[in-house]
Write an enzyme that holds these catalytic residues in place. Structure first.
Site, mmCIF file in Angstrom:
data_model
loop_
_atom_site.group_PDB
_atom_site.id
_atom_site.type_symbol
_atom_site.label_atom_id
_atom_site.label_comp_id
_atom_site.label_asym_id
_atom_site.label_seq_id
_atom_site.Cartn_x
_atom_site.Cartn_y
_atom_site.Cartn_z
ATOM 1 C CE LYS A 105 2.857 -18.181 9.583
ATOM 2 N NZ LYS A 105 2.568 -16.822 10.121
ATOM 3 N N PRO A 142 -3.357 -18.722 0.766
ATOM 4 C CG PRO A 142 -5.140 -17.604 1.771
ATOM 5 C CD PRO A 142 -4.320 -18.851 1.876
ATOM 6 N N GLY A 187 -0.411 -13.662 2.500
ATOM 7 C CA GLY A 187 -1.551 -13.563 3.409
ATOM 8 C C GLY A 187 -1.216 -13.767 4.864
ATOM 9 N N GLY A 188 0.076 -13.860 5.219
ATOM 10 C CA GLY A 188 0.435 -14.056 6.609
ATOM 11 C C GLY A 188 0.243 -15.474 7.092
ATOM 12 N N GLY A 195 2.160 -18.171 5.731
ATOM 13 C CA GLY A 195 3.363 -18.955 5.511
ATOM 14 C C GLY A 195 3.328 -19.861 4.292
ATOM 15 N N GLY A 196 2.600 -19.474 3.245
ATOM 16 C CA GLY A 196 2.533 -20.313 2.056
ATOM 17 C C GLY A 196 3.885 -20.483 1.377
ATOM 18 N N GLY A 197 4.635 -19.399 1.239
ATOM 19 C CA GLY A 197 5.960 -19.497 0.631
ATOM 20 C C GLY A 197 6.903 -20.335 1.460
ATOM 21 C CB SER A 198 7.439 -20.598 5.111
ATOM 22 O OG SER A 198 7.897 -19.271 5.272
ATOM 23 C CB ALA A 199 3.975 -24.285 3.161
ATOM 24 C CG ASP A 214 6.758 -18.049 9.302
ATOM 25 O OD1 ASP A 214 7.028 -17.961 10.515
ATOM 26 O OD2 ASP A 214 6.039 -17.235 8.698
#
Length: 309
Positions: free
Chosen positions: A17, A103, A106-107, A109-113, A145
């Site tokens: 995001k 990334p 990276g701000g 939200g990859g971990g949240s995804a 997120d």
């Protein structure tokens, strides 16, 4: 060989995001901040495959550097699987394979995804049959997120970012993303924002306890007009991120000089998001950034949230 062929199970894809608007309220007694943000899900995805197992385990690969991604119980995806099993009363486990294209730190939200995709994948794998509302409730317990990664599209987030309301966004917005060479700690960026506000308290207006998303942002999204949106992109965390990483400011200036309508730090950074007018402009800016030595990724939004593929 595809990911699902290599790891048989339930495969779910969830997006990263961009915060096209982020206003941060005053620091609360518990150390947290109320937020008002406009999220847009973009076409960088995390792929998660959940397969049956007696216990819980995790493996991470990806097109991005995953060196700092934990594969133990501190990983948000593994926490999501365990939480779902506990809440649903499921006695077995799951092995979670994650392929990351967002990334890391990276701000975006990859971990949240990853966590959102894991909830959907394990719900299907185990046949727990939770409702959308129940999945969102679990997502909110995992992080601010995570609920948005479930829904995708464009949405306004309030509270700590997890109280969502869909926002109408017409058309397709084109972005060029520049990941940072190293991550930025979200708590560290918030602490720096609090420090800066204390330093300049005499010269700035009091910070609201209940921030709101600008009506101009919502109007620009509804109009599907990138030029209008470029005028109102805003991130309260940007100044703090740039103080911690002054080099990001040089990249922002370069991107705008080279044709972006505007540039913004994504969330707590360090990924930078440049808004352009067209797909062709996006490819052109991507090439110019690459020639200057920056990694650049062309993406678009809005896109769907976590779903089985």
């Amino acid at each position: 060989m595809t990911l699902v062929e290599e790891f048989p199970g339930v495969r779910v894809r969830a997006p990263g995001k961009i915060n096209v608007f982020l206003e941060v309220g005053a620091r609360q007694e518990d150390g947290y901040h109320e937020l008002a943000t406009a999220f847009q899900a973009v076409s960088l995805f995390e792929d998660v495959v959940a397969s049956l197992s007696d216990g819980f385990s995790l493996a991470v690969t990806g097109s991005v550097d995953t060196t700092g991604v934990p594969e133990d119980d501190t990983n948000l995806a593994l926490r999501a699987a365990r939480l779902l099993a506990t809440e649903a009363g499921y006695g077995g486990g799951a092995h979670i394979d994650i392929r990351k294209d967002v990334p890391v730190a990276g701000g975006m939200g990859g971990g949240s995804a990853d966590a959102a995709a894991t909830l959907v994948a394990c719900d299907a794998l185990w046949g727990t049959g939770l409702s959308t509302r129940e999945l969102h409730s679990l997502a909110a317990r995992l992080g601010a997120d995570v609920p948005f990664a479930l829904t995708g599209g464009t949405a306004v987030g309030t509270g700590r970012g997890d109280a969502l309301n869909p926002a109408l966004a017409r058309g397709r917005f084109e972005w060029v993303l520049v990941p940072g060479a190293s991550g930025l700690s979200t708590p560290k960026v918030y602490r720096e924002l609090d420090r800066m506000r204390e330093e300049h308290a005499e010269h700035i207006s009091p910070v609201s306890d209940t921030p709101t998303v600008s009506a101009d942002v919502l109007h620009a999204l509804r109009a599907g007009d990138p030029r209008m949106l470029a005028e109102v992109l805003h991130n309260d965390l940007q100044a703090a991120a740039l103080r911690l990483r002054p080099d990001l400011g040089e990249v922002l200036d370069f991107g705008v000089r080279e044709g972006a309508l505007a540039g913004i730090v994504s969330g707590s950074g360090p990924t930078l998001a440049f808004l352009v007018e067209s797909r062709q402009d996006g490819y052109g800016l991507q090439q110019r950034l690459a020639r200057a030595g920056y990694e650049a990724i062309h993406a678009h939004g809005p896109v769907h949230g976590a779903r089985i593929v």
